[in-house]
Scaffold this motif. Sequence first.
Motif, mmCIF file in Angstrom:
data_model
loop_
_atom_site.group_PDB
_atom_site.id
_atom_site.type_symbol
_atom_site.label_atom_id
_atom_site.label_comp_id
_atom_site.label_asym_id
_atom_site.label_seq_id
_atom_site.Cartn_x
_atom_site.Cartn_y
_atom_site.Cartn_z
ATOM 1 N N HIS A 95 9.420 57.172 -57.211
ATOM 2 C CA HIS A 95 10.728 57.600 -56.766
ATOM 3 C C HIS A 95 10.783 58.908 -57.905
ATOM 4 C CE1 HIS A 95 11.681 54.044 -58.741
ATOM 5 N NE2 HIS A 95 12.883 54.601 -59.236
ATOM 6 N N LYS A 96 12.208 59.152 -58.144
ATOM 7 C CA LYS A 96 12.400 60.182 -59.254
ATOM 8 C C LYS A 96 11.674 61.444 -58.823
ATOM 9 C CE LYS A 96 13.047 56.858 -62.967
ATOM 10 N NZ LYS A 96 12.040 55.564 -63.117
ATOM 11 N N SER A 97 10.983 62.215 -59.782
ATOM 12 C CA SER A 97 10.598 63.741 -59.414
ATOM 13 C C SER A 97 9.426 63.426 -58.314
ATOM 14 C CB SER A 97 10.162 64.391 -60.590
ATOM 15 O OG SER A 97 9.020 63.840 -61.279
ATOM 16 N N LEU A 98 8.854 62.442 -58.147
ATOM 17 C CA LEU A 98 7.735 62.346 -56.982
ATOM 18 C C LEU A 98 8.339 62.411 -55.886
ATOM 19 C CD1 LEU A 98 4.555 62.348 -57.111
ATOM 20 C CD2 LEU A 98 4.830 59.880 -56.952
ATOM 21 N N ARG A 99 9.457 61.793 -55.665
ATOM 22 C CA ARG A 99 10.256 61.952 -54.434
ATOM 23 C C ARG A 99 9.815 61.023 -53.158
ATOM 24 N NH1 ARG A 99 11.983 67.709 -52.252
ATOM 25 N NH2 ARG A 99 9.847 67.754 -51.464
ATOM 26 N N GLY A 100 9.170 59.812 -53.698
ATOM 27 C CA GLY A 100 8.616 58.817 -52.831
ATOM 28 C C GLY A 100 9.612 57.546 -52.776
ATOM 29 N N PRO A 101 9.275 56.718 -51.962
ATOM 30 C CA PRO A 101 10.045 55.601 -51.933
ATOM 31 C C PRO A 101 9.985 54.605 -53.261
ATOM 32 C CG PRO A 101 7.723 55.047 -51.151
ATOM 33 C CD PRO A 101 7.879 56.471 -51.301
ATOM 34 N N ARG A 102 10.956 53.792 -53.747
ATOM 35 C CA ARG A 102 11.170 53.290 -54.595
ATOM 36 C C ARG A 102 9.988 52.080 -55.008
ATOM 37 N NH1 ARG A 102 15.121 53.060 -58.274
ATOM 38 N NH2 ARG A 102 15.210 51.183 -59.779
ATOM 39 N N GLY A 103 9.287 52.395 -56.079
ATOM 40 C CA GLY A 103 8.162 51.571 -56.471
ATOM 41 C C GLY A 103 7.312 51.966 -57.717
ATOM 42 N N GLY A 104 6.121 51.429 -57.836
ATOM 43 C CA GLY A 104 5.557 51.949 -58.989
ATOM 44 C C GLY A 104 3.859 51.718 -58.936
ATOM 45 N N MET A 105 3.328 52.721 -59.662
ATOM 46 C CA MET A 105 1.957 52.585 -59.702
ATOM 47 C C MET A 105 1.281 52.494 -61.130
ATOM 48 S SD MET A 105 0.915 55.737 -56.776
ATOM 49 C CE MET A 105 1.795 56.997 -57.676
ATOM 50 N N PHE B 212 -0.452 40.992 -60.105
ATOM 51 C CA PHE B 212 -0.279 39.934 -59.067
ATOM 52 C C PHE B 212 -0.759 38.537 -59.165
ATOM 53 C CE2 PHE B 212 -1.351 38.260 -54.851
ATOM 54 C CZ PHE B 212 0.074 38.497 -54.406
ATOM 55 N N PRO B 213 0.042 37.634 -58.974
ATOM 56 C CA PRO B 213 1.323 37.646 -58.385
ATOM 57 C C PRO B 213 2.402 37.740 -59.290
ATOM 58 C CG PRO B 213 0.284 35.242 -58.553
ATOM 59 C CD PRO B 213 -0.628 36.091 -59.073
ATOM 60 N N GLY B 214 2.121 37.598 -60.720
ATOM 61 C CA GLY B 214 3.322 37.430 -61.629
ATOM 62 C C GLY B 214 4.381 38.365 -61.613
ATOM 63 N N LEU B 215 3.959 39.692 -61.379
ATOM 64 C CA LEU B 215 5.111 40.640 -61.408
ATOM 65 C C LEU B 215 5.353 41.289 -60.469
ATOM 66 C CD1 LEU B 215 3.709 42.691 -64.774
ATOM 67 C CD2 LEU B 215 5.469 40.775 -64.657
ATOM 68 N N GLN B 216 4.427 41.475 -59.109
ATOM 69 C CA GLN B 216 4.721 42.004 -58.145
ATOM 70 C C GLN B 216 4.878 40.971 -56.795
ATOM 71 O OE1 GLN B 216 2.302 45.533 -56.711
ATOM 72 N NE2 GLN B 216 1.610 44.052 -55.291
ATOM 73 N N GLY B 217 5.983 41.335 -56.040
ATOM 74 C CA GLY B 217 5.903 40.493 -54.842
ATOM 75 C C GLY B 217 5.139 41.259 -53.807
ATOM 76 N N GLY B 218 5.392 40.555 -52.597
ATOM 77 C CA GLY B 218 4.558 41.184 -51.326
ATOM 78 C C GLY B 218 5.171 42.626 -51.065
ATOM 79 N N PRO B 219 4.204 43.586 -51.073
ATOM 80 C CA PRO B 219 4.601 45.060 -50.612
ATOM 81 C C PRO B 219 4.847 45.348 -49.135
ATOM 82 C CG PRO B 219 2.138 44.742 -51.046
ATOM 83 C CD PRO B 219 2.858 43.476 -51.480
ATOM 84 N N HIS B 220 5.992 45.978 -49.103
ATOM 85 C CA HIS B 220 6.403 46.122 -47.731
ATOM 86 C C HIS B 220 5.541 47.573 -47.055
ATOM 87 C CE1 HIS B 220 10.526 44.232 -48.443
ATOM 88 N NE2 HIS B 220 9.658 43.408 -48.731
#
Length: 244
Positions: free
Chosen positions: A28-38, A60-68
């Motif tokens: 999100h922020k200046s990239l203007r996408g959905p909330r998340g991370g890469m 995965f699986p420790g920090l990230q849940g199932g992506p929607h």
Amino acid sequence: MAHISGLVAASVLANPFEYCDIVTTTTHKSLRGPRGGMIFFKKDTVHGVDLEPAINNAVFPGLQGGPHNHTIGGLAVCLKYAQSPEFKNYQNQVVANCKALAQQLIEHGYKLVSGGSDNHLVLVDLRPSGLDGARVEKILDMASITLNKNSVPDDKSALVPGGIRIGTPAMTTRGLGEKEFSLIADFLHEGVQICLEAKSLVSGTKLQDFLKFVSSSEFPLGEKISELRRKVEALTTQYPIPGV
């Protein structure tokens, strides 16, 4: 590069991939996408370490849940659009608007932590005015201006920091240009003047005393705030939120 990833994608700011083995960003922020991370990483072994399994096993699986699925789809659209000429034009306008905002704030006598801006953010040090970010944030919020209180160098408290942080991507998305952002700086200045007057009228010195005072029915500056809010909303209603 979380805050600046949109500017990096449009080649408006320097590319960290030339210097870094691993680059992280929110989407999100200046990239203007959905909330998340890469997380980006070099495919080649770095200093004898294969980064791919190390990062995958950490995430995965420790920090990230199932992506929607809708979030993944939104991110795909966002990243495709980030390759377009329109996106580059938008990011250049974000920076131009921020420079206009910064310059007008300087004209009003404000101290900017970096002396200006080369990206999408302005950090204003309010301490020379005798104010703090928490009080100014509250007054501006009452006038339909949303921004963040923010720490500045040598601050003693994160709850009552000495500055405010202002970003230009959202209002640039709505279509505002340099002229309008100069006007926004005028609105900010007017709000700060109201805040100074309010601080001089409140009996206590604590933040809670100030917040209680400005929220009370006896607050004598309510009409000034209402007038500022009318001017803010008269400007912003000319630029609707995309999709609304």
